[in-house]
Scaffold this motif. Structure first.
Motif, PDB file in Angstrom:
ATOM      1  N   ASP A  51     -62.025  -6.023   0.822  1.00 26.90           N
ATOM      2  CA  ASP A  51     -61.614  -7.423   0.793  1.00 26.90           C
ATOM      3  C   ASP A  51     -62.322  -8.177   1.918  1.00 26.90           C
ATOM      4  N   LEU A  52     -62.663  -9.426   1.673  1.00 30.98           N
ATOM      5  CA  LEU A  52     -63.352 -10.207   2.707  1.00 30.98           C
ATOM      6  C   LEU A  52     -62.403 -10.716   3.785  1.00 30.98           C
ATOM      7  N   SER A  53     -61.170 -11.018   3.412  1.00 29.75           N
ATOM      8  CA  SER A  53     -60.216 -11.586   4.375  1.00 29.75           C
ATOM      9  C   SER A  53     -59.358 -10.479   4.967  1.00 29.75           C
ATOM     10  N   LEU A  54     -59.680 -10.075   6.191  1.00 29.64           N
ATOM     11  CA  LEU A  54     -58.979  -8.985   6.864  1.00 29.64           C
ATOM     12  C   LEU A  54     -58.612  -9.414   8.280  1.00 29.64           C
ATOM     13  N   PRO A  55     -57.558  -8.842   8.854  1.00 30.33           N
ATOM     14  CA  PRO A  55     -57.237  -9.141  10.253  1.00 30.33           C
ATOM     15  C   PRO A  55     -58.221  -8.483  11.216  1.00 30.33           C
ATOM     16  N   HIS A  56     -58.468  -9.143  12.335  1.00 34.94           N
ATOM     17  CA  HIS A  56     -59.290  -8.655  13.452  1.00 34.94           C
ATOM     18  C   HIS A  56     -60.786  -8.657  13.158  1.00 34.94           C
ATOM     19  N   LEU A  57     -61.231  -8.024  12.085  1.00 39.56           N
ATOM     20  CA  LEU A  57     -62.625  -8.122  11.648  1.00 39.56           C
ATOM     21  C   LEU A  57     -62.615  -8.480  10.175  1.00 39.56           C
ATOM     22  N   ASP A  58     -63.412  -9.478   9.748  1.00 42.45           N
ATOM     23  CA  ASP A  58     -63.424  -9.792   8.324  1.00 42.45           C
ATOM     24  C   ASP A  58     -64.299  -8.786   7.574  1.00 42.45           C
ATOM     25  N   GLY A  59     -64.265  -8.877   6.261  1.00 43.30           N
ATOM     26  CA  GLY A  59     -64.968  -7.899   5.441  1.00 43.30           C
ATOM     27  C   GLY A  59     -66.459  -7.837   5.685  1.00 43.30           C
ATOM     28  N   LEU A  60     -67.089  -8.986   5.904  1.00 44.16           N
ATOM     29  CA  LEU A  60     -68.531  -8.995   6.150  1.00 44.16           C
ATOM     30  C   LEU A  60     -68.876  -8.297   7.464  1.00 44.16           C
ATOM     31  N   GLN A  61     -68.034  -8.470   8.475  1.00 42.44           N
ATOM     32  CA  GLN A  61     -68.261  -7.792   9.748  1.00 42.44           C
ATOM     33  C   GLN A  61     -68.076  -6.283   9.602  1.00 42.44           C
ATOM     34  N   VAL A  62     -67.058  -5.885   8.846  1.00 46.22           N
ATOM     35  CA  VAL A  62     -66.846  -4.459   8.584  1.00 46.22           C
ATOM     36  C   VAL A  62     -68.059  -3.876   7.862  1.00 46.22           C
ATOM     37  N   LEU A  63     -68.532  -4.589   6.855  1.00 45.65           N
ATOM     38  CA  LEU A  63     -69.677  -4.121   6.076  1.00 45.65           C
ATOM     39  C   LEU A  63     -70.920  -3.999   6.948  1.00 45.65           C
ATOM     40  N   ALA A  64     -71.159  -4.998   7.787  1.00 45.95           N
ATOM     41  CA  ALA A  64     -72.324  -4.964   8.662  1.00 45.95           C
ATOM     42  C   ALA A  64     -72.262  -3.777   9.623  1.00 45.95           C
ATOM     43  N   GLN A  65     -71.089  -3.523  10.191  1.00 44.56           N
ATOM     44  CA  GLN A  65     -70.940  -2.400  11.115  1.00 44.56           C
ATOM     45  C   GLN A  65     -71.138  -1.068  10.398  1.00 44.56           C
ATOM     46  N   ALA A  66     -70.603  -0.956   9.190  1.00 38.44           N
ATOM     47  CA  ALA A  66     -70.736   0.289   8.432  1.00 38.44           C
ATOM     48  C   ALA A  66     -72.188   0.568   8.082  1.00 38.44           C
ATOM     49  N   ARG A  67     -72.890  -0.447   7.619  1.00 33.95           N
ATOM     50  CA  ARG A  67     -74.303  -0.245   7.266  1.00 33.95           C
ATOM     51  C   ARG A  67     -75.131   0.064   8.510  1.00 33.95           C
ATOM     52  N   ALA A  68     -74.827  -0.607   9.621  1.00 34.69           N
ATOM     53  CA  ALA A  68     -75.551  -0.332  10.868  1.00 34.69           C
ATOM     54  C   ALA A  68     -75.286   1.091  11.354  1.00 34.69           C
ATOM     55  N   ALA A  69     -74.104   1.637  11.017  1.00 35.10           N
ATOM     56  CA  ALA A  69     -73.750   3.000  11.421  1.00 35.10           C
ATOM     57  C   ALA A  69     -74.297   4.044  10.452  1.00 35.10           C
ATOM     58  N   GLY A  70     -75.019   3.594   9.425  1.00 35.89           N
ATOM     59  CA  GLY A  70     -75.634   4.529   8.497  1.00 35.89           C
ATOM     60  C   GLY A  70     -74.744   4.940   7.336  1.00 35.89           C
ATOM     61  N   LEU A  71     -73.616   4.264   7.110  1.00 36.80           N
ATOM     62  CA  LEU A  71     -72.724   4.592   6.000  1.00 36.80           C
ATOM     63  C   LEU A  71     -73.260   3.928   4.730  1.00 36.80           C
ATOM     64  N   ARG A  72     -73.683   4.740   3.769  1.00 30.75           N
ATOM     65  CA  ARG A  72     -74.363   4.234   2.575  1.00 30.75           C
ATOM     66  C   ARG A  72     -73.462   4.187   1.343  1.00 30.75           C
ATOM     67  N   THR A  73     -72.167   4.447   1.499  1.00 29.14           N
ATOM     68  CA  THR A  73     -71.231   4.433   0.376  1.00 29.14           C
ATOM     69  C   THR A  73     -71.348   3.118  -0.405  1.00 29.14           C
ATOM     70  N   PRO A  74     -71.390   3.171  -1.750  1.00 29.55           N
ATOM     71  CA  PRO A  74     -71.427   1.913  -2.509  1.00 29.55           C
ATOM     72  C   PRO A  74     -70.168   1.084  -2.269  1.00 29.55           C
ATOM     73  N   VAL A  75     -70.338  -0.232  -2.188  1.00 31.65           N
ATOM     74  CA  VAL A  75     -69.246  -1.139  -1.825  1.00 31.65           C
ATOM     75  C   VAL A  75     -69.067  -2.216  -2.889  1.00 31.65           C
ATOM     76  N   LEU A  76     -67.811  -2.364  -3.326  1.00 34.21           N
ATOM     77  CA  LEU A  76     -67.430  -3.454  -4.211  1.00 34.21           C
ATOM     78  C   LEU A  76     -66.601  -4.442  -3.403  1.00 34.21           C
ATOM     79  N   LEU A  77     -67.086  -5.672  -3.268  1.00 32.96           N
ATOM     80  CA  LEU A  77     -66.340  -6.701  -2.548  1.00 32.96           C
ATOM     81  C   LEU A  77     -65.258  -7.284  -3.450  1.00 32.96           C
ATOM     82  N   LEU A  78     -64.048  -7.403  -2.907  1.00 28.84           N
ATOM     83  CA  LEU A  78     -62.924  -8.039  -3.601  1.00 28.84           C
ATOM     84  C   LEU A  78     -62.532  -9.272  -2.802  1.00 28.84           C
TER      85      LEU A  78
END
Length: 226
Positions: A51-78
């Motif tokens: 989900d894009l609307s999350l407390p503390h870090l929004d979804g885009l920030q979570v996604l950016a951190q995950a990709r920067a950390a090398g996590l390649r899991t496919p992601v479906l945005l809700l």
């Protein structure tokens, strides 16, 4: 299939967990953006619904951190944000697909299973080739940018801006597009803030063989120095 659902709405969490369990999908829940990447890494899910609307870090920030950390899991945005601009920002940030709320459960399941199949069927040869400009190298799979053999030290905003430009070397990217990707969802920030990021990044690119050019009325581009 093991799904990590990153969603803070308790009703949505319960509804999807129960409904998808009946469809043989094991749903694990994370309700806080600050904990999402750690749970993602620990769980090793087949697919992530984010989900894009999350407390503390929004979804885009979570996604950016995950990709920067090398996590390649496919992601479906809700998300309830249904504009084309939001979809483009999300997909450019590293998402694989996008589903607007409210959505049909059958469509959600179909999208999740399609993402899993696509990821499983992708062989080693499908890994993205690095982008090179001057002595800069952007390793797309890891999300890191190197100057020769060393990782270039950049702030998150500088890194986000440079990644966009390195994907289109020699082509102008508008200030508005860069702003959406560098300052996602930050409605209080003025467009001129992108000029500050450009200024600081340009100084860090000195000696790399890559030149960050300003094209008045068009935007910015990255090219090899002559």
């Amino acid at each position: 299939m093991k799904l990590l659902l990153i969603e803070d709405d308790p009703t949505m969490q319960t509804t999807l967990q129960r409904a998808l369990a009946r469809r043989q999908i094991d749903v694990r829940i994370c309700g806080d953006g600050a904990d999402a990447v750690a749970q993602w890494r620990a769980l090793e899910p087949d697919v992530v619904a984010l989900d894009l609307s999350l407390p503390h870090l929004d979804g885009l920030q979570v996604l950016a951190q995950a990709r920067a950390a090398g996590l390649r899991t496919p992601v479906l945005l809700l998300t309830a944000r249904g504009t084309v601009g939001d979809r483009v920002v999300g997909l450019n940030a590293g998402a694989d697909d996008y589903l607007s709320k409210p959505f049909d459960l059958d469509e959600l399941e179909a999208r999740l299973r399609a993402l899993r199949r696509r990821h499983q069927n992708a062989g080693p040869e499908s890994a993205a080739s690095p982008q090179q400009v001057g002595a800069l190298r952007y390793e797309i799979d890891s999300g890191a940018i190197y100057h020769k053999a060393r990782v270039l030290e950049l702030t998150p905003r500088e890194l986000a801006l440079l990644k966009v430009l390195m994907l289109k070397p020699g082509h102008a990217v508008t200030k508005e597009r860069l702003f959406e990707l560098v300052f996602p969802g930050e409605t209080e920030v003025q467009y001129e803030a992108i000029e500050v990021v450009v200024y600081r990044l340009r100084k860090k690119l000195a000696g790399t063989g890559a030149a960050l050019m300003t094209l008045r009325g068009l935007g910015y581009l990255l090219r090899e120095e002559e």
